[in-house]
Structures are given as structure tokens and as C-alpha cells.
Design a protein around this motif. Structure first.
Motif, mmCIF file in Angstrom:
data_model
loop_
_atom_site.group_PDB
_atom_site.id
_atom_site.type_symbol
_atom_site.label_atom_id
_atom_site.label_comp_id
_atom_site.label_asym_id
_atom_site.label_seq_id
_atom_site.Cartn_x
_atom_site.Cartn_y
_atom_site.Cartn_z
ATOM 1 N N ASN A 14 -3.295 -23.178 5.660
ATOM 2 C CA ASN A 14 -2.575 -22.716 6.847
ATOM 3 C C ASN A 14 -3.556 -22.068 7.816
ATOM 4 O OD1 ASN A 14 0.067 -23.500 6.040
ATOM 5 N ND2 ASN A 14 0.168 -21.742 4.668
ATOM 6 N N ILE A 15 -3.615 -22.587 9.035
ATOM 7 C CA ILE A 15 -4.497 -22.027 10.051
ATOM 8 C C ILE A 15 -3.800 -20.821 10.678
ATOM 9 C CG2 ILE A 15 -5.808 -22.449 12.156
ATOM 10 C CD1 ILE A 15 -6.777 -24.061 9.746
ATOM 11 N N THR A 16 -4.338 -19.645 10.412
ATOM 12 C CA THR A 16 -3.738 -18.425 10.949
ATOM 13 C C THR A 16 -4.608 -17.925 12.107
ATOM 14 O OG1 THR A 16 -4.862 -17.135 9.211
ATOM 15 C CG2 THR A 16 -2.596 -17.852 8.780
ATOM 16 N N SER A 17 -5.051 -16.697 12.088
ATOM 17 C CA SER A 17 -5.898 -16.164 13.153
ATOM 18 C C SER A 17 -6.433 -14.805 12.726
ATOM 19 C CB SER A 17 -5.108 -16.015 14.457
ATOM 20 O OG SER A 17 -5.878 -15.359 15.450
ATOM 21 N N ILE A 18 -7.620 -14.477 13.196
ATOM 22 C CA ILE A 18 -8.122 -13.111 12.991
ATOM 23 C C ILE A 18 -7.182 -12.117 13.658
ATOM 24 C CG2 ILE A 18 -9.983 -11.534 13.682
ATOM 25 C CD1 ILE A 18 -11.957 -13.719 12.894
ATOM 26 N N ALA A 19 -6.479 -12.549 14.709
ATOM 27 C CA ALA A 19 -5.485 -11.686 15.355
ATOM 28 C C ALA A 19 -4.370 -11.303 14.399
ATOM 29 C CB ALA A 19 -4.900 -12.379 16.586
ATOM 30 N N GLY A 20 -4.168 -12.082 13.336
ATOM 31 C CA GLY A 20 -3.124 -11.773 12.365
ATOM 32 C C GLY A 20 -3.465 -10.633 11.436
ATOM 33 N N TYR A 21 -4.710 -10.162 11.472
ATOM 34 C CA TYR A 21 -5.117 -9.040 10.644
ATOM 35 C C TYR A 21 -4.920 -7.701 11.343
ATOM 36 C CZ TYR A 21 -7.334 -12.009 7.133
ATOM 37 O OH TYR A 21 -7.566 -12.922 6.132
ATOM 38 N N MET A 22 -4.572 -7.720 12.625
ATOM 39 C CA MET A 22 -4.466 -6.472 13.383
ATOM 40 C C MET A 22 -3.543 -6.699 14.578
ATOM 41 S SD MET A 22 -8.352 -6.757 14.866
ATOM 42 C CE MET A 22 -8.908 -7.326 13.244
ATOM 43 N N GLY A 23 -2.850 -5.633 14.982
ATOM 44 C CA GLY A 23 -2.014 -5.723 16.170
ATOM 45 C C GLY A 23 -2.869 -5.591 17.419
ATOM 46 N N LEU A 24 -3.025 -6.678 18.165
ATOM 47 C CA LEU A 24 -3.855 -6.651 19.364
ATOM 48 C C LEU A 24 -2.999 -6.377 20.593
ATOM 49 C CD1 LEU A 24 -6.249 -9.661 18.708
ATOM 50 C CD2 LEU A 24 -6.644 -7.228 18.289
ATOM 51 N N PRO A 25 -3.502 -5.633 21.559
ATOM 52 C CA PRO A 25 -2.706 -5.319 22.744
ATOM 53 C C PRO A 25 -2.349 -6.570 23.542
ATOM 54 C CG PRO A 25 -5.011 -4.704 23.071
ATOM 55 C CD PRO A 25 -4.861 -5.067 21.629
ATOM 56 N N TYR A 26 -1.098 -6.651 23.902
ATOM 57 C CA TYR A 26 -0.547 -7.753 24.676
ATOM 58 C C TYR A 26 -0.613 -9.099 23.935
ATOM 59 C CZ TYR A 26 -0.508 -4.276 28.329
ATOM 60 O OH TYR A 26 -0.276 -3.128 29.045
ATOM 61 N N ARG A 27 -0.887 -9.025 22.661
ATOM 62 C CA ARG A 27 -0.838 -10.222 21.809
ATOM 63 C C ARG A 27 -0.038 -9.913 20.542
ATOM 64 N NH1 ARG A 27 -6.751 -12.786 21.330
ATOM 65 N NH2 ARG A 27 -5.550 -14.579 20.595
ATOM 66 N N GLY A 28 0.880 -8.950 20.660
ATOM 67 C CA GLY A 28 1.625 -8.485 19.496
ATOM 68 C C GLY A 28 2.448 -9.556 18.824
ATOM 69 N N VAL A 29 3.078 -10.435 19.613
ATOM 70 C CA VAL A 29 3.899 -11.492 19.024
ATOM 71 C C VAL A 29 3.016 -12.458 18.241
ATOM 72 C CG1 VAL A 29 5.501 -13.375 19.508
ATOM 73 C CG2 VAL A 29 5.606 -11.289 20.868
ATOM 74 N N TYR A 30 1.879 -12.803 18.839
ATOM 75 C CA TYR A 30 0.958 -13.737 18.181
ATOM 76 C C TYR A 30 0.380 -13.115 16.910
ATOM 77 C CZ TYR A 30 -2.588 -17.404 17.825
ATOM 78 O OH TYR A 30 -3.360 -18.464 17.400
ATOM 79 N N SER A 31 -0.022 -11.852 16.980
ATOM 80 C CA SER A 31 -0.533 -11.162 15.793
ATOM 81 C C SER A 31 0.524 -11.141 14.691
ATOM 82 C CB SER A 31 -0.940 -9.722 16.146
ATOM 83 O OG SER A 31 -2.106 -9.688 16.929
ATOM 84 N N ALA A 32 1.767 -10.879 15.075
ATOM 85 C CA ALA A 32 2.843 -10.766 14.093
ATOM 86 C C ALA A 32 3.108 -12.092 13.387
ATOM 87 C CB ALA A 32 4.116 -10.265 14.778
ATOM 88 N N VAL A 33 3.151 -13.186 14.147
ATOM 89 C CA VAL A 33 3.504 -14.466 13.530
ATOM 90 C C VAL A 33 2.366 -14.988 12.662
ATOM 91 C CG1 VAL A 33 2.712 -15.993 15.413
ATOM 92 C CG2 VAL A 33 4.629 -16.697 13.970
ATOM 93 N N LYS A 34 1.121 -14.760 13.068
ATOM 94 C CA LYS A 34 0.001 -15.214 12.251
ATOM 95 C C LYS A 34 -0.138 -14.348 10.996
ATOM 96 C CE LYS A 34 -1.531 -18.756 14.569
ATOM 97 N NZ LYS A 34 -1.482 -20.132 13.993
ATOM 98 N N GLY A 35 0.148 -13.067 11.112
ATOM 99 C CA GLY A 35 0.157 -12.207 9.933
ATOM 100 C C GLY A 35 1.238 -12.620 8.952
ATOM 101 N N ALA A 36 2.401 -13.003 9.484
ATOM 102 C CA ALA A 36 3.502 -13.446 8.622
ATOM 103 C C ALA A 36 3.128 -14.714 7.861
ATOM 104 C CB ALA A 36 4.758 -13.678 9.465
ATOM 105 N N LEU A 37 2.478 -15.661 8.534
ATOM 106 C CA LEU A 37 2.090 -16.904 7.871
ATOM 107 C C LEU A 37 1.040 -16.644 6.794
ATOM 108 C CD1 LEU A 37 2.319 -19.953 7.652
ATOM 109 C CD2 LEU A 37 0.631 -20.162 9.495
#
Length: 268
Positions: A127-150
């Protein structure tokens, strides 16, 4: 026999880079796209029409490949969409679209391919996630949340499937030079919004990072290494040194210190 690999979102960017690299190494690769007929066919592998949000479509694509090749050895869940904006002002409908494509889409694909993998007693899902999924980034909260969930779902499925011979892991890329920014949803912010100025500063930082980002072929090389590894980890990362190291910093530093580093980086 070469491994049979299915990559969602294989028409451009990271998905195309993965497919191109694996094809060059002798893998039998199938990519997917929502609109393959509109593409020029520059990929060295076939593209099948697929909307990952359509569970029946996912089943039919997997059946087609198994009918043709006899099996699917590797599923790479890459298809996804981007989103930016303050959590307060991103419309709920857009949040749901992101979760539909970036979370439920991969789940649809895993449900479609797992009966074949379990029957064979072998298989690999990346599953291709993102480094953004390891932390809540400003103005990218939705993206961080969904990649963390995956990423967390991948952990759970790895344990559930281990006794059946199927392996699951996730690969978290940092910023790579792709066209994701062009397709990213940006929440419309009124000029009198309390977020307008800081959102603009953060977007300037994000865009400048994309301009100097690495070639996505590095992700293809990493995926090949994962497939060929004899002892796989649960989580992998690929990106610039500081991007990858930031995950370790978050583990080591107090929350307030790490938060301050992020705010300084994004000029907040």
C-alpha cells in the motif's frame, strides 16, 4: 516465471514509474486508469480501465488478470488523490471523496485480490501511503489522516493474513516530481478568511518542495527491492534525507519541540 503485478493508478507519476521499472526487470505488469483510452500508450505495460471506488469493477479487473495470467502475485495500491486546506474549511463532501479513493479504494482492491492470493497461499500487497501519514501537517490534515489510516490498516491485515501466506506492507514516499499537484483539490479560501495568509505561506513552501523534488523512479527501485526482499519490514519510507529522518525525529522529540520545527519549516 515472472511475477504478475497489478498497480492501481499506473498512468502517470509514481504508479507509472513503478510499472516502468518493474517491466524493465522482467515482471508482468498491469496498470490501471479511470480513462485509459485518453492516454497515448507511452507506458511499457497495458492499462486496464478501473475506478477503485467501484468494488464490482475491482473484482472484474482482478478476474481478468487471473483469467489471463493464472494469478496475481503482487498488488500495489497506488491510486489516490491529494487535498489541501484548513480542516475547518475543507468541505465534508471533499473529505469523503479523499477517503473513498485513498482508503476505501485500496480496501476494495485488497478484497478483490485476496481470494486468489489465499487460494495460492502466497502474495504480496504494497500500500502506497505517505510520509505525511506519520504526522499531522498543516493544511494537509485530511491527507495525513487518510494515509495514516491506510498504514494502520496495513499493519492489521499483515497480522490477519500471515498464516495464509500473504504479506502486507506499506511504502511511504516523500515529495517526488509528479503531476499530483495539478490534480490536488485545494479548499477555496475567501480573502477575508482567518486562514488566508498562513495557508498561502504553507502552499508556497509545498510548491517550492515539489519544484525540487526527486525523480519518482526511486520509488520504482524501492518497490522492486521490497518485492525481492527475503525478510520484509512492515513499513518502508522513500524520499529525501530530512523527509525520512523527520519520522524518526517525531518519535524522539517532545511533541512541542517537533511541532515548533514543523511550524518553522512551514513559516507559521
Amino acid at each position: 516465471m515472472s511475477k504478475v503485478v497489478l498497480i492501481t493508478g499506473g498512468s502517470s507519476g509514481i504508479g507509472e514509474a513503478i510499472g516502468t521499472h518493474l517491466s524493465a526487470k522482467g515482471y508482468t505488469v498491469y496498470g490501471t486508469s479511470r480513462n485509459p483510452d485518453r492516454l497515448t500508450g507511452q507506458q511499457p505495460f497495458p492499462l486496464l480501465k478501473l475506478d477503485v471506488n467501484n468494488a464490482d469493477n475491482a473484482v472484474s479487473v482482478c478476474k481478468h488478470i487471473v483469467d489471463t495470467e493464472g494469478r496475481i502475485d503482487v498488488l500495489i495500491n497506488n491510486a489516490g488523490v491529494g487535498v489541501t486546506g484548513p480542516m475547518e474549511e475543507v468541505p465534508e463532501a471533499e473529505m469523503r471523496k479523499v477517503f473513498d479513493t485513498n482508503f476505501f479504494g485500496p480496501v476494495n482492491m485488497m478484497k478483490a485480490v485476496l481470494p486468489y492470493m489465499r487460494k495460492e497461499g502466497s502474495g504480496l500487497i504494497i500500500n502506497i501511503t505517505s510520509i505525511a501519514g506519520y504526522m499531522g501537517l498543516p493544511y494537509r490534515g485530511v491527507y495525513s489522516a487518510v494515509k495514516g489510516a491506510l498504514s494502520l490498516a496495513s499493519e492489521s491485515m499483515q497480522m490477519e493474513l500471515a498464516e495464509m501466506g500473504v504479506d502486507v506492507c506499506d511504502l511511504a514516499p516523500g515529495d517526488f516530481n509528479t503531476n499530483i499537484a495539478q490534480g490536488r483539490y485545494h479548499a477555496p479560501i475567501d480573502s477575508d478568511s482567518d486562514y488566508a495568509k498562513s495557508y498561502a505561506r504553507v502552499m508556497d513552501v509545498i510548491n517550492s518542495q515539489m519544484d525540487s523534488a526527486s525523480d519518482p523512479s526511486r520509488v520504482g527501485e524501492k518497490v522492486a527491492a521490497i518485492i525481492e526482499s527475503g525478510r520484509r519490514k512492515r513499513h518502508y519510507k522513500v524520499g529525501g534525507f530530512m523527509e525520512v529522518f523527520s519520522v524518526r525525529l517525531k518519535e524522539l522529540l517532545p511533541d512541542k519541540v517537533f511541532n515548533k520545527l514543523l511550524r518553522n519549516h512551514y513559516k507559521l
